[in-house]
Design a protein around this motif. Structure first.
Motif, PDB file in Angstrom:
ATOM      1  N   ALA A  36       0.843  -1.199   0.000  1.00  0.00           N
ATOM      2  CA  ALA A  36       0.000   0.000   0.000  1.00  0.00           C
ATOM      3  C   ALA A  36       0.878   1.249   0.000  1.00  0.00           C
ATOM      4  O   ALA A  36       2.007   1.232   0.501  1.00  0.00           O
ATOM      5  CB  ALA A  36      -0.906  -0.008   1.230  1.00  0.00           C
ATOM      6  N   ASP A  37       0.363   2.331  -0.538  1.00  0.00           N
ATOM      7  CA  ASP A  37       1.116   3.585  -0.591  1.00  0.00           C
ATOM      8  C   ASP A  37       1.143   4.289   0.763  1.00  0.00           C
ATOM      9  O   ASP A  37       2.129   4.949   1.113  1.00  0.00           O
ATOM     10  CB  ASP A  37       0.496   4.509  -1.638  1.00  0.00           C
ATOM     11  N   ILE A  38       0.052   4.167   1.503  1.00  0.00           N
ATOM     12  CA  ILE A  38      -0.064   4.793   2.823  1.00  0.00           C
ATOM     13  C   ILE A  38      -0.702   3.775   3.762  1.00  0.00           C
ATOM     14  O   ILE A  38      -1.688   3.119   3.400  1.00  0.00           O
ATOM     15  CB  ILE A  38      -0.925   6.074   2.771  1.00  0.00           C
ATOM     16  N   ILE A  39      -0.130   3.644   4.968  1.00  0.00           N
ATOM     17  CA  ILE A  39      -0.677   2.712   5.959  1.00  0.00           C
ATOM     18  C   ILE A  39      -0.918   3.447   7.268  1.00  0.00           C
ATOM     19  O   ILE A  39      -0.040   4.152   7.772  1.00  0.00           O
ATOM     20  CB  ILE A  39       0.268   1.523   6.203  1.00  0.00           C
ATOM     21  N   TYR A  40      -2.119   3.279   7.808  1.00  0.00           N
ATOM     22  CA  TYR A  40      -2.462   3.770   9.138  1.00  0.00           C
ATOM     23  C   TYR A  40      -2.318   2.584  10.110  1.00  0.00           C
ATOM     24  O   TYR A  40      -2.903   1.524   9.874  1.00  0.00           O
ATOM     25  CB  TYR A  40      -3.908   4.239   9.215  1.00  0.00           C
ATOM     26  N   LEU A  41      -1.593   2.785  11.197  1.00  0.00           N
ATOM     27  CA  LEU A  41      -1.410   1.732  12.191  1.00  0.00           C
ATOM     28  C   LEU A  41      -1.914   2.192  13.547  1.00  0.00           C
ATOM     29  O   LEU A  41      -1.688   3.335  13.946  1.00  0.00           O
ATOM     30  CB  LEU A  41       0.067   1.354  12.309  1.00  0.00           C
ATOM     31  N   GLN A  42      -2.581   1.283  14.252  1.00  0.00           N
ATOM     32  CA  GLN A  42      -2.994   1.541  15.630  1.00  0.00           C
ATOM     33  C   GLN A  42      -2.337   0.501  16.541  1.00  0.00           C
ATOM     34  O   GLN A  42      -1.945  -0.576  16.096  1.00  0.00           O
ATOM     35  CB  GLN A  42      -4.513   1.491  15.792  1.00  0.00           C
ATOM     36  N   GLU A  43      -2.256   0.847  17.832  1.00  0.00           N
ATOM     37  CA  GLU A  43      -1.617  -0.005  18.844  1.00  0.00           C
ATOM     38  C   GLU A  43      -0.184  -0.344  18.452  1.00  0.00           C
ATOM     39  O   GLU A  43       0.220  -1.511  18.437  1.00  0.00           O
ATOM     40  CB  GLU A  43      -2.447  -1.267  19.115  1.00  0.00           C
ATOM     41  N   VAL A  44       0.570   0.684  18.163  1.00  0.00           N
ATOM     42  CA  VAL A  44       1.982   0.544  17.807  1.00  0.00           C
ATOM     43  C   VAL A  44       2.825   0.796  19.056  1.00  0.00           C
ATOM     44  O   VAL A  44       2.665   1.821  19.719  1.00  0.00           O
ATOM     45  CB  VAL A  44       2.367   1.565  16.718  1.00  0.00           C
ATOM     46  N   GLN A  45       3.731  -0.118  19.370  1.00  0.00           N
ATOM     47  CA  GLN A  45       4.623   0.070  20.505  1.00  0.00           C
ATOM     48  C   GLN A  45       5.894   0.789  20.050  1.00  0.00           C
ATOM     49  O   GLN A  45       6.719   0.216  19.356  1.00  0.00           O
ATOM     50  CB  GLN A  45       4.970  -1.269  21.150  1.00  0.00           C
ATOM     51  N   GLY A  46       6.007   2.043  20.444  1.00  0.00           N
ATOM     52  CA  GLY A  46       7.217   2.775  20.134  1.00  0.00           C
ATOM     53  C   GLY A  46       8.387   2.267  20.943  1.00  0.00           C
ATOM     54  O   GLY A  46       9.532   2.250  20.478  1.00  0.00           O
ATOM     55  N   ALA A  47       8.108   1.828  22.172  1.00  0.00           N
ATOM     56  CA  ALA A  47       9.120   1.251  23.051  1.00  0.00           C
ATOM     57  C   ALA A  47       8.431   0.438  24.131  1.00  0.00           C
ATOM     58  O   ALA A  47       7.361   0.822  24.611  1.00  0.00           O
ATOM     59  CB  ALA A  47       9.976   2.349  23.674  1.00  0.00           C
ATOM     60  N   HIS A  48       9.049  -0.696  24.502  1.00  0.00           N
ATOM     61  CA  HIS A  48       8.530  -1.505  25.604  1.00  0.00           C
ATOM     62  C   HIS A  48       9.682  -2.339  26.148  1.00  0.00           C
ATOM     63  O   HIS A  48      10.007  -3.415  25.624  1.00  0.00           O
ATOM     64  CB  HIS A  48       7.379  -2.395  25.143  1.00  0.00           C
ATOM     65  N   ALA A  49      10.310  -1.865  27.210  1.00  0.00           N
ATOM     66  CA  ALA A  49      11.507  -2.505  27.746  1.00  0.00           C
ATOM     67  C   ALA A  49      11.239  -3.935  28.226  1.00  0.00           C
ATOM     68  O   ALA A  49      12.076  -4.827  28.040  1.00  0.00           O
ATOM     69  CB  ALA A  49      12.063  -1.666  28.893  1.00  0.00           C
ATOM     70  N   LYS A  50      10.075  -4.173  28.840  1.00  0.00           N
ATOM     71  CA  LYS A  50       9.763  -5.509  29.355  1.00  0.00           C
ATOM     72  C   LYS A  50       9.635  -6.520  28.224  1.00  0.00           C
ATOM     73  O   LYS A  50      10.184  -7.627  28.295  1.00  0.00           O
ATOM     74  CB  LYS A  50       8.482  -5.458  30.179  1.00  0.00           C
ATOM     75  N   ASN A  51       8.902  -6.163  27.164  1.00  0.00           N
ATOM     76  CA  ASN A  51       8.746  -7.079  26.038  1.00  0.00           C
ATOM     77  C   ASN A  51      10.056  -7.267  25.279  1.00  0.00           C
ATOM     78  O   ASN A  51      10.333  -8.348  24.756  1.00  0.00           O
ATOM     79  CB  ASN A  51       7.663  -6.575  25.087  1.00  0.00           C
ATOM     80  N   ALA A  52      10.853  -6.207  25.210  1.00  0.00           N
ATOM     81  CA  ALA A  52      12.150  -6.310  24.542  1.00  0.00           C
ATOM     82  C   ALA A  52      13.037  -7.334  25.249  1.00  0.00           C
ATOM     83  O   ALA A  52      13.824  -8.046  24.598  1.00  0.00           O
ATOM     84  CB  ALA A  52      12.831  -4.949  24.502  1.00  0.00           C
ATOM     85  N   ALA A  53      12.921  -7.416  26.571  1.00  0.00           N
ATOM     86  CA  ALA A  53      13.694  -8.395  27.329  1.00  0.00           C
ATOM     87  C   ALA A  53      13.084  -9.793  27.234  1.00  0.00           C
ATOM     88  O   ALA A  53      13.792 -10.801  27.305  1.00  0.00           O
ATOM     89  CB  ALA A  53      13.778  -7.960  28.789  1.00  0.00           C
ATOM     90  N   LYS A  54      11.778  -9.865  27.057  1.00  0.00           N
ATOM     91  CA  LYS A  54      11.074 -11.153  27.028  1.00  0.00           C
ATOM     92  C   LYS A  54      11.272 -11.895  25.710  1.00  0.00           C
ATOM     93  O   LYS A  54      11.453 -13.120  25.707  1.00  0.00           O
ATOM     94  CB  LYS A  54       9.579 -10.907  27.272  1.00  0.00           C
ATOM     95  N   PHE A  55      11.255 -11.156  24.584  1.00  0.00           N
ATOM     96  CA  PHE A  55      11.332 -11.791  23.261  1.00  0.00           C
ATOM     97  C   PHE A  55      12.726 -11.595  22.660  1.00  0.00           C
ATOM     98  O   PHE A  55      13.175 -10.460  22.484  1.00  0.00           O
ATOM     99  CB  PHE A  55      10.275 -11.208  22.327  1.00  0.00           C
ATOM    100  N   ASP A  56      13.383 -12.703  22.321  1.00  0.00           N
ATOM    101  CA  ASP A  56      14.749 -12.636  21.791  1.00  0.00           C
ATOM    102  C   ASP A  56      14.823 -11.882  20.467  1.00  0.00           C
ATOM    103  O   ASP A  56      15.841 -11.245  20.173  1.00  0.00           O
ATOM    104  CB  ASP A  56      15.313 -14.051  21.591  1.00  0.00           C
ATOM    105  N   ASP A  57      13.771 -11.987  19.664  1.00  0.00           N
ATOM    106  CA  ASP A  57      13.797 -11.361  18.334  1.00  0.00           C
ATOM    107  C   ASP A  57      13.050 -10.028  18.299  1.00  0.00           C
ATOM    108  O   ASP A  57      12.565  -9.595  17.251  1.00  0.00           O
ATOM    109  CB  ASP A  57      13.228 -12.308  17.274  1.00  0.00           C
TER     110      ASP A  57
END
Length: 259
Positions: A36-57
């Motif tokens: 698509a040329d333009i995409i609207y996104l909702q519920e986007v995590q700009g940062a989440h330290a806990k999840n970043a530590a939980k998921f290796d990828d």
């Protein structure tokens, strides 16, 4: 006149519907394939330290930048909620230049942070910029009514007349007939819901496993609606319904002769 494809998708913070699996990489691949040329996104995590530590990828970039990388040249992100681990909000990804953008805080009560993300985009070959508004309305009807009223007030001044306008996202409007959002937006801003225009009713988008409710919408004005479609089914072995609790929507739009 050059047509564009615009999509909206609640990505459920890049996690599977039950929050057990990180799926942001699959979301990126599917959206790139959609092209698509333009995409609207909702519920986007700009940062989440806990999840970043939980998921290796967990991606090294923010989710909106990760999805945009390699395809979208302009990205705007509006923070709606900040918390101990980071923040989340809405994003607009564009293959065309963003000329101006702003994020309006439309939170109706202190327990639920919401925003309207607005961007004016210069689409190649179009005589007028396209005004894009990505929304994620509140869970309470009283909140949604107030947030729509704020949106109308802003756009009546910022995007007057019949200038090209697309308002889309997660409206949380499960009582669509009672809520009357389509009727209000048509009367006040001249907006038409694209699936209603083509199919006679909004698309069912929630829950993705068996869509029954019309929570997600795309409203357009000053544009020709060429085609509408839902983001569902199995592509490259991955089903859309396994990536979010919402079904994404897309529309192909062309400018009117005077646009």
């Amino acid at each position: 006149m050059h047509p564009i494809t615009l999509a909206t998708y609640n990505i459920h913070k890049g996690l599977s519907p039950l929050n057990r699996k990180l799926v942001i990489h699959e979301v990126r691949e599917k959206l790139h394939a959609l092209d698509a040329d333009i995409i609207y996104l909702q519920e986007v995590q700009g940062a989440h330290a806990k999840n970043a530590a939980k998921f290796d990828d967990w991606p090294t970039l923010s989710q909106h930048d990760h999805i945009a990388e390699g395809r979208y040249q302009d990205i705007v992100y509006g923070v709606n909620a900040e918390h101990h681990h980071g923040h989340h909000g809405n994003a607009i990804l564009s293959a065309y230049p963003v000329l101006h953008w702003t994020n309006l805080d439309v939170s109706h009560h202190r327990f639920e942070s919401r925003g309207h993300l607005l961007a004016r985009i210069g689409v190649t070959g179009w005589q007028e910029p396209l005004t894009c508004v990505c929304v994620h309305l509140g869970l309470l009807q009283k909140s949604r009514n107030a947030q729509i009223k704020q949106l109308i007030g802003y756009l009546q001044a910022a995007a007057p007349g019949n200038s090209p306008l697309v308002v889309a996202g997660d409206f949380n409007d499960w009582r669509s007939k009672r809520g009357g959002i389509s009727k209000v937006l048509a009367a006040e801003l001249g907006l038409a819901e694209v699936f209603e225009e083509i199919n006679g009713k909004p698309a069912r988008t929630f829950p993705a496993i068996f869509p029954m409710l019309t929570l997600d919408r795309i409203y357009a004005r000053g544009l020709k609606i060429d085609e509408v479609f839902r983001l569902h089914g199995d592509v490259d072995g991955v089903e859309w319904k396994s990536l979010s609790d919402h079904v994404g929507l897309a529309v192909k739009l062309s400018p009117l002769a005077s646009a």
